[in-house]
Design an enzyme around this catalytic site. Structure first.
Site, mmCIF file in Angstrom:
data_model
loop_
_atom_site.group_PDB
_atom_site.id
_atom_site.type_symbol
_atom_site.label_atom_id
_atom_site.label_comp_id
_atom_site.label_asym_id
_atom_site.label_seq_id
_atom_site.Cartn_x
_atom_site.Cartn_y
_atom_site.Cartn_z
ATOM 1 N N CYS A 42 -9.381 -4.604 -2.348
ATOM 2 C CA CYS A 42 -8.294 -4.799 -0.959
ATOM 3 C C CYS A 42 -8.155 -6.367 -0.634
ATOM 4 O O CYS A 42 -9.289 -6.906 -0.385
ATOM 5 C CB CYS A 42 -8.911 -4.248 0.059
ATOM 6 S SG CYS A 42 -7.986 -4.306 2.001
ATOM 7 N N ARG A 94 -8.493 -7.640 3.853
ATOM 8 C CA ARG A 94 -9.889 -7.226 4.538
ATOM 9 C C ARG A 94 -10.182 -8.204 5.793
ATOM 10 O O ARG A 94 -11.438 -8.013 6.512
ATOM 11 C CB ARG A 94 -11.192 -7.475 3.558
ATOM 12 C CG ARG A 94 -11.136 -6.259 2.344
ATOM 13 C CD ARG A 94 -12.230 -6.523 1.663
ATOM 14 N NE ARG A 94 -12.108 -7.207 0.216
ATOM 15 C CZ ARG A 94 -12.786 -7.519 -0.788
ATOM 16 N NH1 ARG A 94 -13.951 -7.557 -0.486
ATOM 17 N NH2 ARG A 94 -12.166 -8.042 -1.746
ATOM 18 N N TRP A 153 -1.799 -1.793 7.167
ATOM 19 C CA TRP A 153 -0.287 -1.896 7.148
ATOM 20 C C TRP A 153 -0.124 -2.440 5.632
ATOM 21 O O TRP A 153 -0.850 -2.894 4.887
ATOM 22 C CB TRP A 153 0.109 -2.729 8.178
ATOM 23 C CG TRP A 153 -0.835 -4.136 8.078
ATOM 24 C CD1 TRP A 153 -0.624 -5.156 7.412
ATOM 25 C CD2 TRP A 153 -1.741 -4.671 9.172
ATOM 26 N NE1 TRP A 153 -1.511 -6.287 7.604
ATOM 27 C CE2 TRP A 153 -2.189 -5.842 8.998
ATOM 28 C CE3 TRP A 153 -2.359 -3.931 10.170
ATOM 29 C CZ2 TRP A 153 -2.969 -6.393 9.580
ATOM 30 C CZ3 TRP A 153 -3.279 -4.487 10.960
ATOM 31 C CH2 TRP A 153 -3.630 -5.758 10.677
ATOM 32 N N GLU A 189 3.872 -4.236 -2.239
ATOM 33 C CA GLU A 189 3.263 -3.023 -2.746
ATOM 34 C C GLU A 189 4.614 -1.907 -2.458
ATOM 35 O O GLU A 189 4.753 -1.210 -3.512
ATOM 36 C CB GLU A 189 2.450 -2.258 -1.600
ATOM 37 C CG GLU A 189 1.295 -3.130 -1.221
ATOM 38 C CD GLU A 189 0.186 -2.429 -0.281
ATOM 39 O OE1 GLU A 189 0.202 -2.790 0.898
ATOM 40 O OE2 GLU A 189 -0.385 -1.350 -0.844
HETATM 41 N N1 ARG Z 1 -0.450 0.402 -2.714
HETATM 42 C C1 ARG Z 1 -0.209 1.743 -1.999
HETATM 43 C C2 ARG Z 1 1.210 2.303 -1.485
HETATM 44 O O1 ARG Z 1 2.280 1.494 -1.967
HETATM 45 C C3 ARG Z 1 -0.979 1.497 -0.646
HETATM 46 C C4 ARG Z 1 -2.437 1.184 -0.775
HETATM 47 C C5 ARG Z 1 -2.926 0.722 0.602
HETATM 48 N N2 ARG Z 1 -2.431 -0.470 1.033
HETATM 49 C C6 ARG Z 1 -2.407 -1.055 2.251
HETATM 50 N N3 ARG Z 1 -1.817 -2.181 2.584
HETATM 51 N N4 ARG Z 1 -3.570 -0.383 2.991
HETATM 52 O O2 ARG Z 1 1.519 3.156 -1.139
#
Ligand code: ARG
Length: 375
Positions: free
Chosen positions: A66, A69, A234, A239
């Site tokens: 992560c 953090r 968030w 991602e």
């Molecule tokens: N990478 C994952 C997704 O696209 C989420 C993982 C957790 N990500 C976060 N920002 N807490 O759904």
């Protein structure tokens, strides 16, 4: 993960000693004696609510994959260990989604449920995948969720309207039975993607949900394991825009975005993929921002990660990390984690993977499952 009582005792001691030292608490000896007594009488022990809260926060602090953090101390940990019945679990999951969303000002939140509870969906909000009849290789929806969608269908889910963004029902296990629950619309906040200067991007009909809530990992604290402890923070826009919507084996949208932008997609050398990728990231940040939904970008989050490292160094703790997870999938070399290296071995408290039921071909969907319940 199940440990033998002596191993639980060792882990409990390590965890409690660390917590008492970090918070300069008194009474460690007495607490360790009480835990030892409880262990010798019952084979296990019970964390109090403060200990669970600390454990949840440190599990985040220790998560080597992560990059977000810095805010670990702000995690709210809900102690729901008394909650073990399907309906009640579902109600608390809906509350988690609404309270963590918090009108767009997302708040990091973890809900820890009681024994025997498990959620089989990897995240509370996931989109279905439908194979097209006659074209088994073409999928509508999120191909990452094909096996999960099939499993939910075998459990009795009738399927959704068939859009590319149908939210899957939750498969909640409690007391050895798995039941399906449909999330109400107010629990599922989503953002439709538009581009600040290219209207054709909006016409692609792309969207994503606001909250990433990981729901299939166990929380490991002080030798104890909590199988159902969904947690959320968030998104970093990469991602969504550089993986979920862009990967060739996910939504594979770069060709469509490239065409919407009017790029020359006939030759790789125009770098149309890269240009489409950047603009899809721009669109995601723009749309979340315009909708008032918190999201961060890869430059900011990596800078924050460096600040987290500095703080941890001042506290005398080593930051473990999986570099390939910490660098963003877009322009990684422009961020301050690029030139760093980390030891990857993770420490407890932490989160652990649990084997997904829906990947087990031997798992008949009906085992212990009652036919169908839409909550
Ligand atoms: N990478 C994952 C997704 O696209 C989420 C993982 C957790 N990500 C976060 N920002 N807490 O759904």
């Amino acid at each position: 993960m199940t440990l033998t009582p002596p191993a639980v005792q060792r882990e409990a001691e390590r965890f409690l000693t660390g917590m008492y030292a970090e918070h300069a608490l008194e009474g460690l000896e007495a607490r360790l004696r009480a835990v030892g007594d409880e262990l010798s009488h019952t084979g296990t022990y019970t964390l109090n609510t403060e200990e669970l809260r600390h454990g949840g926060r440190v599990a985040w602090r220790n998560s080597a994959r992560c990059v977000g953090r810095l805010y670990w101390e702000a995690l709210e940990v809900r102690d729901l260990r008394h909650v073990t019945a399907h309906e009640e679990v579902f109600a608390h999951l809906c509350a988690h989604l609404e309270d963590a969303f918090h009108g767009g000002h997302l708040r990091p939140l973890m809900s820890v449920f009681g024994p025997g509870v498990r959620i089989h969906n990897p995240q509370l909000i996931r989109y279905a995948a439908y194979r097209q009849p006659g074209h088994p290789e073409s999928v509508v929806g999120d191909p990452a969720n094909l096996a999960l969608t099939d499993w939910l269908r075998r459990l009795g889910w009738a399927g959704g309207p068939g859009t590319a963004f149908d939210v899957l029902p939750l498969a909640i296990e409690a007391g050895g039975r798995t039941r399906l629950f449909t999330l109400p619309p107010q629990a599922v906040q989503e953002v439709a993607l538009t581009h600040p200067d290219c209207p054709a991007v909006a016409e692609l009909g792309l969207r994503w949900h606001a909250l990433p809530v990981i729901s299939d990992m166990s929380l490991e604290v002080g030798g104890l394991s909590f199988a159902c402890a969904p947690f959320s923070g968030w998104y970093v826009q990469t991602e969504i825009a550089a993986r979920n919507l862009a990967d060739a084996d996910r939504y594979d949208q770069l060709p469509a975005v490239g065409r919407a932008l009017g790029l020359d997609t006939s030759r790789e050398r125009t770098l149309w993929r890269d240009r489409a990728l950047v603009e899809l990231n721009v669109a995601t940040l723009h749309s979340f921002g315009a909708a008032g939904v918190k999201i961060t970008d890869h430059h900011t989050v990596t800078r924050h990660f460096r600040r987290f490292e500095e703080r941890e160094a001042r506290a005398g703790r080593e930051v473990r990390g999986r570099w390939s997870w910490l660098i963003p999938p877009l322009s990684p070399a422009t961020t301050p984690v690029w030139g760093r290296s980390y030891r990857a071995r993770e420490e407890a408290p932490n989160f652990a993977h649990q084997s997904p039921r829906w990947l087990d071909p031997e798992e008949p969907a009906s085992a212990g499952a009652c036919p169908f319940h839409a909550g």
